[in-house]
Motif scaffolding. Structure first.
Motif, mmCIF file in Angstrom:
data_model
loop_
_atom_site.group_PDB
_atom_site.id
_atom_site.type_symbol
_atom_site.label_atom_id
_atom_site.label_comp_id
_atom_site.label_asym_id
_atom_site.label_seq_id
_atom_site.Cartn_x
_atom_site.Cartn_y
_atom_site.Cartn_z
ATOM 1 N N ASN A 191 21.752 11.123 67.269
ATOM 2 C CA ASN A 191 21.688 10.979 68.725
ATOM 3 C C ASN A 191 21.149 12.250 69.378
ATOM 4 O O ASN A 191 20.361 12.181 70.321
ATOM 5 C CB ASN A 191 23.048 10.605 69.297
ATOM 6 C CG ASN A 191 23.423 9.177 68.976
ATOM 7 O OD1 ASN A 191 22.565 8.323 68.778
ATOM 8 N ND2 ASN A 191 24.709 8.906 68.903
ATOM 9 N N THR A 193 17.313 12.475 68.650
ATOM 10 C CA THR A 193 16.483 11.509 69.383
ATOM 11 C C THR A 193 16.540 11.702 70.893
ATOM 12 O O THR A 193 15.527 11.559 71.571
ATOM 13 C CB THR A 193 16.866 10.060 69.035
ATOM 14 O OG1 THR A 193 18.257 9.864 69.274
ATOM 15 C CG2 THR A 193 16.526 9.744 67.593
ATOM 16 N N ILE A 243 22.773 5.066 60.831
ATOM 17 C CA ILE A 243 21.678 5.088 61.814
ATOM 18 C C ILE A 243 20.603 4.053 61.547
ATOM 19 O O ILE A 243 19.672 3.908 62.330
ATOM 20 C CB ILE A 243 21.021 6.486 61.893
ATOM 21 C CG1 ILE A 243 20.280 6.835 60.599
ATOM 22 C CG2 ILE A 243 22.043 7.541 62.271
ATOM 23 C CD1 ILE A 243 19.447 8.099 60.662
ATOM 24 N N ASP A 282 20.118 0.766 61.774
ATOM 25 C CA ASP A 282 19.733 -0.198 62.816
ATOM 26 C C ASP A 282 19.007 0.487 63.971
ATOM 27 O O ASP A 282 17.988 -0.001 64.458
ATOM 28 C CB ASP A 282 20.956 -0.960 63.331
ATOM 29 C CG ASP A 282 21.509 -1.930 62.303
ATOM 30 O OD1 ASP A 282 20.758 -2.355 61.405
ATOM 31 O OD2 ASP A 282 22.717 -2.254 62.400
ATOM 32 N N SER A 283 19.529 1.625 64.403
ATOM 33 C CA SER A 283 18.909 2.354 65.519
ATOM 34 C C SER A 283 17.528 2.872 65.154
ATOM 35 O O SER A 283 16.591 2.781 65.952
ATOM 36 C CB SER A 283 19.786 3.539 65.937
ATOM 37 O OG SER A 283 21.007 3.093 66.433
ATOM 38 N N LYS A 313 14.961 0.053 64.876
ATOM 39 C CA LYS A 313 14.642 -0.451 66.207
ATOM 40 C C LYS A 313 13.694 0.502 66.941
ATOM 41 O O LYS A 313 12.785 0.064 67.645
ATOM 42 C CB LYS A 313 15.925 -0.649 67.015
ATOM 43 C CG LYS A 313 15.706 -1.256 68.375
ATOM 44 C CD LYS A 313 17.026 -1.469 69.092
ATOM 45 C CE LYS A 313 16.792 -2.050 70.472
ATOM 46 N NZ LYS A 313 18.047 -2.207 71.202
ATOM 47 N N SER A 314 13.888 1.802 66.763
ATOM 48 C CA SER A 314 13.061 2.797 67.452
ATOM 49 C C SER A 314 11.654 2.882 66.865
ATOM 50 O O SER A 314 10.720 3.271 67.551
ATOM 51 C CB SER A 314 13.712 4.175 67.385
ATOM 52 O OG SER A 314 13.600 4.716 66.079
#
Length: 139
Positions: free
Chosen positions: A91, A94, A113, A115-116, A119-120
Motif C-alpha cells: 500500500n 503504490t 497482494i 488480487d490488488s 487488478k492494477s
C-alpha cells in the motif's frame, strides 16, 4: 552465490526494461519510473531476503551509473515474512511512491497482494512461490 547474484541482476534488468518500454509506449508524463521492492529482510528468511535486497540495490546502482540520464527511482520495503507487513508495504509503495513495477521476494507478500496487483496491472517479478496458480496476468 555469485551466479545467483548475476541471475538476479539479469532478471531485474529485464523487469526494468519492460517497465521502461511500457512507460514509453503508453507515453506517460511522470518524471520518474518508480520500481518497488518488497523483500523479507527480517523474519524467518531474513538472511536470504537481505542478500536479495542487496542484489537489487547493486543492480540499481549499476544501471543508474551506466544510464545517468535515466530517471529511475527504487523503493524498498521489508515485509518481515509477514502478510500484514507485506500488505502495508504494498500500500505504501503504490499510494505514496506510485510504483510502475514491483519486484517481490516472498510468498506471504504475493499471496496477500495478488488480487490488488493483478487488478492494477503493475508488472511484477515474483521470486517466491505463490499459492495461486499462475494465470495470464502481470505476475
Amino acid at each position: 552465490m555469485k551466479n545467483k547474484i548475476i541471475i538476479i541482476i539479469v532478471l531485474i534488468a529485464a523487469v526494468v526494461g519492460a517497465v521502461m518500454y511500457g512507460s514509453h509506449s503508453a507515453q506517460r508524463t511522470e518524471k520518474a519510473i518508480a520500481i518497488g521492492v518488497i523483500s523479507s529482510e527480517t523474519g524467518d528468511f531474513g538472511i536470504i531476503g537481505s542478500s536479495f535486497s542487496e542484489g537489487v540495490r547493486f543492480a540499481y546502482q549499476e544501471y543508474t551509473a551506466k544510464n545517468p540520464d535515466n530517471n529511475l527511482a527504487l523503493y524498498t520495503e521489508d515485509d518481515g515474512t509477514d502478510s500484514k507487513k507485506a500488505l502495508s508495504a504494498y500500500n505504501k509503495l503504490t499510494s505514496l511512491n506510485k510504483i510502475s513495477g514491483l519486484i517481490n521476494f516472498s510468498s506471504p507478500s504475493i499471496n496477500v497482494i495478488y488480487d490488488s496487483v493483478t487488478k492494477s496491472g503493475i508488472p511484477v517479478m515474483q521470486l517466491g512461490e505463490q499459492d495461486i496458480d499462475p494465470t495470464a496476468d502481470s505476475v
